[in-house]
Design an enzyme around this catalytic site. Structure first.
Site, mmCIF file in Angstrom:
data_model
loop_
_atom_site.group_PDB
_atom_site.id
_atom_site.type_symbol
_atom_site.label_atom_id
_atom_site.label_comp_id
_atom_site.label_asym_id
_atom_site.label_seq_id
_atom_site.Cartn_x
_atom_site.Cartn_y
_atom_site.Cartn_z
ATOM 1 N N GLY A 70 2.961 11.064 -5.522
ATOM 2 C CA GLY A 70 4.086 10.527 -6.283
ATOM 3 C C GLY A 70 5.002 9.759 -5.351
ATOM 4 C CE LYS A 78 2.757 -2.331 4.952
ATOM 5 N NZ LYS A 78 2.262 -2.712 3.608
ATOM 6 N N GLY A 79 5.902 2.122 3.737
ATOM 7 C CA GLY A 79 7.249 2.626 3.975
ATOM 8 C C GLY A 79 7.356 4.113 3.736
ATOM 9 C CD GLU A 109 -1.372 -2.217 2.241
ATOM 10 O OE1 GLU A 109 -2.173 -3.083 2.615
ATOM 11 O OE2 GLU A 109 -0.155 -2.194 2.558
ATOM 12 C CB ALA A 168 8.548 -6.195 4.806
ATOM 13 C CG HIS A 186 8.175 -1.326 4.003
ATOM 14 N ND1 HIS A 186 7.998 -1.135 5.361
ATOM 15 C CD2 HIS A 186 7.233 -2.234 3.635
ATOM 16 C CE1 HIS A 186 6.991 -1.902 5.778
ATOM 17 N NE2 HIS A 186 6.531 -2.576 4.740
#
Length: 389
Positions: free
Chosen positions: A375, A16-17, A14, A39, A41
């Site tokens: 972006g 998150k990072g 989504e 993960a 990210h």
């Protein structure tokens, strides 16, 4: 101690990072509480793309500690390569990277198990050894980080390898030089009892990996990850009390994606799916697999928001939808026959039609949209509400 949480509300990927990277400067500690190198990210540091698998996303903020918590499974080889990659960017991770003594190790045999068994292929895992490592932890035969100081550490990892090898005819892979370099790195890094170390800090940001719909209990079982990706995972994975949780930032794309197998009620195919895949760069940052794409699903989002007690939404990749004549959002109906609301498309995120889309989400979900990613870069954000201090 006050703990804010960033977690995914969909099937991972989504953004998150990036949300953690935007917020991290206001915290003393950024802490991973579950998952492992599954993960991926993605951040942009000085214009360069960086994908973090084990190191928390606060590492680019000076003065912020980055904690790998109790609930994480840690691959020493991946960690070593990541730290060396950061060093090449001028970031000395060892100065601020802290490891829980209670995190568990992923061994080469765990990755091997996913190759020789059919489970990884059937579920569509990342093949990073995550599931087997968690399985060993729950079977009480895993190897915690604290054991790297034991005189019999090497024998312990060899014994676990022999235990698993006995189930199959094939020989497991040997331990690489990079694995032992990672073990040496763990011996040098600060290692702590999280329940004793973390309460000394006032503000902590908990960083989730994967997404709510992949939670081993609450997700689309059996097509799930092997850890708790929800707020419940924060309590267990960082040894914090429920009263410490303050804000919960739920991250969602303006559409939906999923990697691997499993149900996906709003999945689309054909020209518009290819549009999203290509314009959105929808390829897994860990596996490289092309992501399945679909429309935003408010049925699933309501479930994830309620489950996690989400207080603020972060909306990502709305810019990817720019240029589509229409945008669809699922609002109800059974999974087999979803019902949709149709929105006029937008050419830019400044268009009134996009604001109508955002206002609809807030009204339907009952949670304010805190920020909108415009972006990939850190500065490409539009904040819509003031942060609480």
């Amino acid at each position: 101690m006050r703990v804010d949480v960033v977690l995914g509300l969909q099937w991972g990927d989504e953004g998150k990072g990036k949300v953690v990277d935007v917020l991290a400067g206001g915290y003393s500690v950024v802490a991973r509480f579950q998952g492992g190198p599954n993960a991926g990210h993605t951040l942009y540091h000085q214009g360069q793309k960086v994908v973090l698998h084990q190191v928390p996303s606060g590492i680019f903020h000076e003065g912020v500690y980055c904690l790998v918590g109790d609930g994480v499974v840690l691959d020493p080889e991946v960690l070593w390569r990541e730290v060396e990659g950061l060093r090449a960017l001028g970031i000395t991770a060892e100065e601020r990277l802290v490891i829980s003594q209670r995190a568990h190790l992923i061994l080469p045999v765990h990755r091997w198990l996913e190759e020789v068994s059919a489970e990884g292929e059937k579920i569509g895992t990342t093949r990073r050894g995550i599931g087997p490592a968690y399985a060993d932890r729950y079977a009480r035969r895993g190897i915690p980080v604290a054991w790297v100081d034991r005189a019999d550490f090497e024998e312990a990892v060899q014994a676990l390898t022999r235990y698993h090898a006995a189930r199959f005819a094939a020989e497991p892979p040997p331990f690489s030089e990079a694995f032992w370099a990672g073990v040496a790195l763990l011996r040098r890094l600060p290692r702590v009892e999280v329940g004793e170390w973390l309460p000394q800090f006032d503000l902590v940001l908990a960083e989730g990996s994967q997404g709510t719909m992949l939670d081993v209990f609450a997700g689309t079982y059996p097509y799930v990850t092997s850890s708790h990706t929800t707020v419940a995972g924060v309590l267990a994975g960082l040894a914090v009390p429920a009263q410490a949780i303050r804000e919960v930032y739920g991250v969602t794309k303006a559409y939906a994606t999923r990697v691997g197998e499993g149900p996906f009620p709003t999945e689309i195919h054909g020209e518009w799916a290819r549009w999203l895949q290509e314009k959105g760069g929808e390829r897994g940052s860990t596996t490289g697999r092309l992501r399945r794409c679909g429309w935003l699903d408010l049925v699933a989002l309501r479930y994830a928001i309620r489950l996690n007690g989400v207080t603020r939404l972060a909306l990502t990749k709305a810019d990817v939808l720019s240029g589509l004549p229409e945008v669809y959002v699922r609002v109800g109906g059974p999974d087999e026959r979803p019902t949709y609301v149709t929105f006029q498309g937008w050419e830019s995120l400044q268009d009134r039609s996009f604001e109508v889309f955002v206002e609809f989400l807030e009204a339907e979900l009952g949670v304010p949209v805190w920020g909108i990613s415009t972006g990939p870069a850190r500065e490409e954000w539009r904040l819509r509400s003031v942060l609480r201090t």
